[in-house]
Design a protein around this motif. Structure first.
Motif, PDB file in Angstrom:
ATOM      1  N   TYR A 130      23.574  34.032  17.440  1.00  0.00           N
ATOM      2  CA  TYR A 130      24.535  33.218  18.186  1.00  0.00           C
ATOM      3  C   TYR A 130      23.914  32.689  19.473  1.00  0.00           C
ATOM      4  N   LEU A 131      23.149  33.532  20.160  1.00  0.00           N
ATOM      5  CA  LEU A 131      22.488  33.090  21.396  1.00  0.00           C
ATOM      6  C   LEU A 131      21.426  32.031  21.107  1.00  0.00           C
ATOM      7  N   LEU A 132      20.699  32.178  20.001  1.00  0.00           N
ATOM      8  CA  LEU A 132      19.730  31.153  19.624  1.00  0.00           C
ATOM      9  C   LEU A 132      20.424  29.825  19.343  1.00  0.00           C
ATOM     10  N   LEU A 133      21.629  29.871  18.768  1.00  0.00           N
ATOM     11  CA  LEU A 133      22.370  28.651  18.484  1.00  0.00           C
ATOM     12  C   LEU A 133      22.828  27.963  19.774  1.00  0.00           C
ATOM     13  N   MET A 134      23.116  28.741  20.815  1.00  0.00           N
ATOM     14  CA  MET A 134      23.616  28.171  22.067  1.00  0.00           C
ATOM     15  C   MET A 134      22.599  27.228  22.721  1.00  0.00           C
ATOM     16  N   LEU A 135      21.312  27.490  22.517  1.00  0.00           N
ATOM     17  CA  LEU A 135      20.307  26.658  23.181  1.00  0.00           C
ATOM     18  C   LEU A 135      20.310  25.221  22.674  1.00  0.00           C
ATOM     19  N   PRO A 136      20.178  24.946  21.363  1.00  0.00           N
ATOM     20  CA  PRO A 136      20.268  23.545  20.920  1.00  0.00           C
ATOM     21  C   PRO A 136      21.641  22.928  21.176  1.00  0.00           C
ATOM     22  N   LEU A 137      22.696  23.745  21.158  1.00  0.00           N
ATOM     23  CA  LEU A 137      24.030  23.215  21.457  1.00  0.00           C
ATOM     24  C   LEU A 137      24.085  22.717  22.906  1.00  0.00           C
ATOM     25  N   ALA A 138      23.521  23.508  23.832  1.00  0.00           N
ATOM     26  CA  ALA A 138      23.532  23.105  25.242  1.00  0.00           C
ATOM     27  C   ALA A 138      22.620  21.922  25.499  1.00  0.00           C
ATOM     28  N   LEU A 139      21.537  21.795  24.729  1.00  0.00           N
ATOM     29  CA  LEU A 139      20.615  20.678  24.924  1.00  0.00           C
ATOM     30  C   LEU A 139      21.140  19.372  24.352  1.00  0.00           C
ATOM     31  N   ARG A 140      22.090  19.436  23.439  1.00  0.00           N
ATOM     32  CA  ARG A 140      22.588  18.230  22.788  1.00  0.00           C
ATOM     33  C   ARG A 140      23.981  17.823  23.283  1.00  0.00           C
ATOM     34  N   GLU A 141      24.893  18.751  23.464  1.00  0.00           N
ATOM     35  CA  GLU A 141      26.276  18.427  23.773  1.00  0.00           C
ATOM     36  C   GLU A 141      26.511  18.386  25.283  1.00  0.00           C
ATOM     37  N   PRO A 142      27.474  17.570  25.735  1.00  0.00           N
ATOM     38  CA  PRO A 142      27.770  17.478  27.172  1.00  0.00           C
ATOM     39  C   PRO A 142      28.560  18.682  27.666  1.00  0.00           C
ATOM     40  N   ARG A 143      28.824  18.677  28.978  1.00  0.00           N
ATOM     41  CA  ARG A 143      29.511  19.801  29.606  1.00  0.00           C
ATOM     42  C   ARG A 143      30.940  19.955  29.082  1.00  0.00           C
ATOM     43  N   ARG A 144      31.594  18.855  28.739  1.00  0.00           N
ATOM     44  CA  ARG A 144      32.976  18.941  28.261  1.00  0.00           C
ATOM     45  C   ARG A 144      33.077  19.664  26.916  1.00  0.00           C
ATOM     46  N   VAL A 145      31.955  19.845  26.221  1.00  0.00           N
ATOM     47  CA  VAL A 145      31.925  20.621  24.980  1.00  0.00           C
ATOM     48  C   VAL A 145      31.498  22.057  25.249  1.00  0.00           C
ATOM     49  N   LEU A 146      30.561  22.252  26.171  1.00  0.00           N
ATOM     50  CA  LEU A 146      30.026  23.590  26.424  1.00  0.00           C
ATOM     51  C   LEU A 146      31.080  24.521  27.025  1.00  0.00           C
ATOM     52  N   VAL A 147      31.909  23.986  27.919  1.00  0.00           N
ATOM     53  CA  VAL A 147      32.944  24.836  28.531  1.00  0.00           C
ATOM     54  C   VAL A 147      33.930  25.362  27.475  1.00  0.00           C
ATOM     55  N   PRO A 148      34.494  24.529  26.586  1.00  0.00           N
ATOM     56  CA  PRO A 148      35.368  25.087  25.535  1.00  0.00           C
ATOM     57  C   PRO A 148      34.653  26.063  24.612  1.00  0.00           C
ATOM     58  N   VAL A 149      33.361  25.820  24.338  1.00  0.00           N
ATOM     59  CA  VAL A 149      32.624  26.759  23.481  1.00  0.00           C
ATOM     60  C   VAL A 149      32.573  28.139  24.130  1.00  0.00           C
ATOM     61  N   TRP A 150      32.287  28.164  25.429  1.00  0.00           N
ATOM     62  CA  TRP A 150      32.216  29.452  26.116  1.00  0.00           C
ATOM     63  C   TRP A 150      33.589  30.119  26.184  1.00  0.00           C
ATOM     64  N   LEU A 151      34.645  29.343  26.416  1.00  0.00           N
ATOM     65  CA  LEU A 151      35.988  29.912  26.475  1.00  0.00           C
ATOM     66  C   LEU A 151      36.419  30.462  25.121  1.00  0.00           C
ATOM     67  N   VAL A 152      36.106  29.757  24.053  1.00  0.00           N
ATOM     68  CA  VAL A 152      36.439  30.255  22.711  1.00  0.00           C
ATOM     69  C   VAL A 152      35.666  31.536  22.417  1.00  0.00           C
ATOM     70  N   THR A 153      34.409  31.576  22.832  1.00  0.00           N
ATOM     71  CA  THR A 153      33.605  32.789  22.638  1.00  0.00           C
ATOM     72  C   THR A 153      34.221  33.966  23.389  1.00  0.00           C
ATOM     73  N   ALA A 154      34.616  33.728  24.645  1.00  0.00           N
ATOM     74  CA  ALA A 154      35.219  34.804  25.427  1.00  0.00           C
ATOM     75  C   ALA A 154      36.543  35.253  24.827  1.00  0.00           C
ATOM     76  N   ALA A 155      37.376  34.285  24.381  1.00  0.00           N
ATOM     77  CA  ALA A 155      38.664  34.646  23.796  1.00  0.00           C
ATOM     78  C   ALA A 155      38.481  35.442  22.509  1.00  0.00           C
ATOM     79  N   ALA A 156      37.551  35.005  21.660  1.00  0.00           N
ATOM     80  CA  ALA A 156      37.301  35.735  20.407  1.00  0.00           C
ATOM     81  C   ALA A 156      36.771  37.138  20.700  1.00  0.00           C
ATOM     82  N   GLY A 157      35.876  37.250  21.683  1.00  0.00           N
ATOM     83  CA  GLY A 157      35.361  38.577  22.027  1.00  0.00           C
ATOM     84  C   GLY A 157      36.438  39.499  22.553  1.00  0.00           C
TER      85      GLY A 157
END
Length: 431
Positions: A130-157
């Motif tokens: 999952y952490l390896l996946l976060m790197l290409p996601l952060a390099l390609r997607e803008p901030r408006r996508v990264l923030v929801p990804v992190w919030l969904v990760t925290a909520a699921a955890g």
């Protein structure tokens, strides 16, 4: 009673926040696809393949032995958690949906069917993938996508941690959320830095193009100011000849005399309009613009001035050439020689130069050749200055007369400027 708009309130805010997760980027270009070297272009896919090869057997082993899942179920979950990493090279957001969904399903199955005592809710191999996946996601997607990804990760955890309370293994949800945030922040910073550098390079390119365009326009305006005197001289001759024709030619008809008077009036009006036009084209150096325009006859003085600047110049031009050239051609020839010699003083101080002018087949041939500069020669360019923009000005003057300009270095280290100027300036001939 006024009803709130659809989507308002907390539900609307959550929907707006998570909406970017359902809109993957239309750019499917692989990471580093624009690199100049081929091996760099293939590097992201190679790293993704290496990660899959390393994580897949480890995930099967961990899910089967440490968490007590069946071998078939463990293998299926391992494939779902690792193989989508290959998709992350070009489509990281869809890959996140696949890997994130597989990780959540795997955690739920471990809670329901598992018998091991390893830490929950994230298996170690699943967390690494999952952490390896976060790197290409952060390099390609803008901030408006990264923030929801992190919030969904925290909520699921958080949800999985609450569901696994009382499990004998430890809880690693805080560690997973923290590491995910760190990778997303670092990757997003790298992406924004690269984007800023790209925009800066584009702006520099635009500024350079605009600077070149401005230089060209300034040179054209300067040439137009210089040619004003040439055109004004011809118009003055027309006005004088038309006004004096009734007195010089005896017995001229009345109608013809009126025509000459009209021609003289039109010429004078044209001169007045040209003076207004020249006022628009005037630069801050207005005093220099009002001086008489030079010609081939002033080349000897120019050569003498360049000689005092430390550049010995040899001039080869027929004495009768000054009177045989049209004013526009003589002015352009003088300015071309002036700019060429100014470049010699500026870039090859101390080098010997030769200026030659000759007429061949209704064309004026202008050649300025200089040798290689001597060692440790000091420039005295303040003594000799050009009036334009160097080669840009030469090309514009030659283009104005429909001529040809050839410039380039010589084998001995010198430089040559050769111009061909048609003597017929009526515009009916081509170079």
């Amino acid at each position: 009673m006024i009803k709130p708009p659809a989507g308002s309130g907390r539900g609307g805010a959550v929907t707006a926040l998570l909406a970017p997760l359902t809109q993957p980027s239309a750019d499917h270009t692989p990471l580093l696809a624009h690199a100049s070297r081929r091996w760099i272009r293939h590097l992201p896919l190679a790293l993704a393949a290496a990660a899959v090869c390393a994580l897949l057997p480890s995930a099967v082993n961990v899910l089967h032995h440490d968490y007590g899942l069946g071998l078939g179920l463990a293998a299926s979950l391992a494939v779902a958690q690792t193989v989508p990493l290959l998709l992350a090279v070009s489509r990281p957001l869809p890959a996140w949906w696949l890997v994130g969904g597989a990780d959540v399903v795997g955690s739920v199955l471990v809670l329901l069917l598992g018998s091991g005592s390893a830490s929950l809710p994230w298996p170690a191999t699943g967390l690494v993938g999952y952490l390896l996946l976060m790197l290409p996601l952060a390099l390609r997607e803008p901030r408006r996508v990264l923030v929801p990804v992190w919030l969904v990760t925290a909520a699921a955890g958080l949800a999985l941690s609450l569901a696994g309370l009382g499990h004998p293994g430890g809880d690693n949800s805080v560690l997973a959320v923290a590491l995910t945030g760190v990778v997303l922040v670092l990757g997003g910073a790298l992406r924004e830095r690269a984007e800023a550098r790209r925009l800066l390079a584009e702006q520099e390119h635009i500024s350079e193009a605009e600077r070149e365009r401005r230089t060209l326009l300034e040179e054209r305006a300067r040439i137009a100011r210089e040619l004003h005197d040439v055109v004004a001289h011809h118009m003055s001759v027309i006005a004088v000849q038309a006004a004096s024709a009734p007195y010089r030619v005896p017995g001229i008809p009345t109608a013809a005399a009126e025509e000459f008077t009209a021609i003289a009036g039109t010429a004078r009006a044209s001169l007045a309009e040209m003076r207004r036009l020249l006022g628009v084209l005037r630069s801050e150096e207005s005093d220099a613009d009002r001086t008489p325009q030079p010609g081939v006859g002033q080349l000897a003085q120019l050569v003498e001035t360049v000689g005092r600047a430390g550049v010995p110049v040899e001039l080869a031009a027929p004495p009768e050439l000054a009177d045989a050239l049209p004013p526009a051609v003589g002015l352009s020839a003088y300015r071309i020689v002036q700019e060429a010699l100014a470049n010699v003083v500026r870039h090859a101080p101390g080098a010997r130069a030769r200026v030659s002018l000759a007429v061949d087949d209704h064309r004026l041939l202008v050649t300025v050749v200089n040798g290689a500069p001597p060692a440790r020669a000091e420039s005295l360019e303040a003594s000799v200055e050009g009036t334009g923009q160097g080669l840009v000005g030469m090309r514009e003057r030659v283009r104005l007369l429909d001529g040809r300009l050839d410039t380039g270095p010589l084998p001995d280290g010198g430089f040559q400027v050769a111009a061909v100027l048609p003597l017929d300036t009526s515009g009916e001939t081509t170079a």
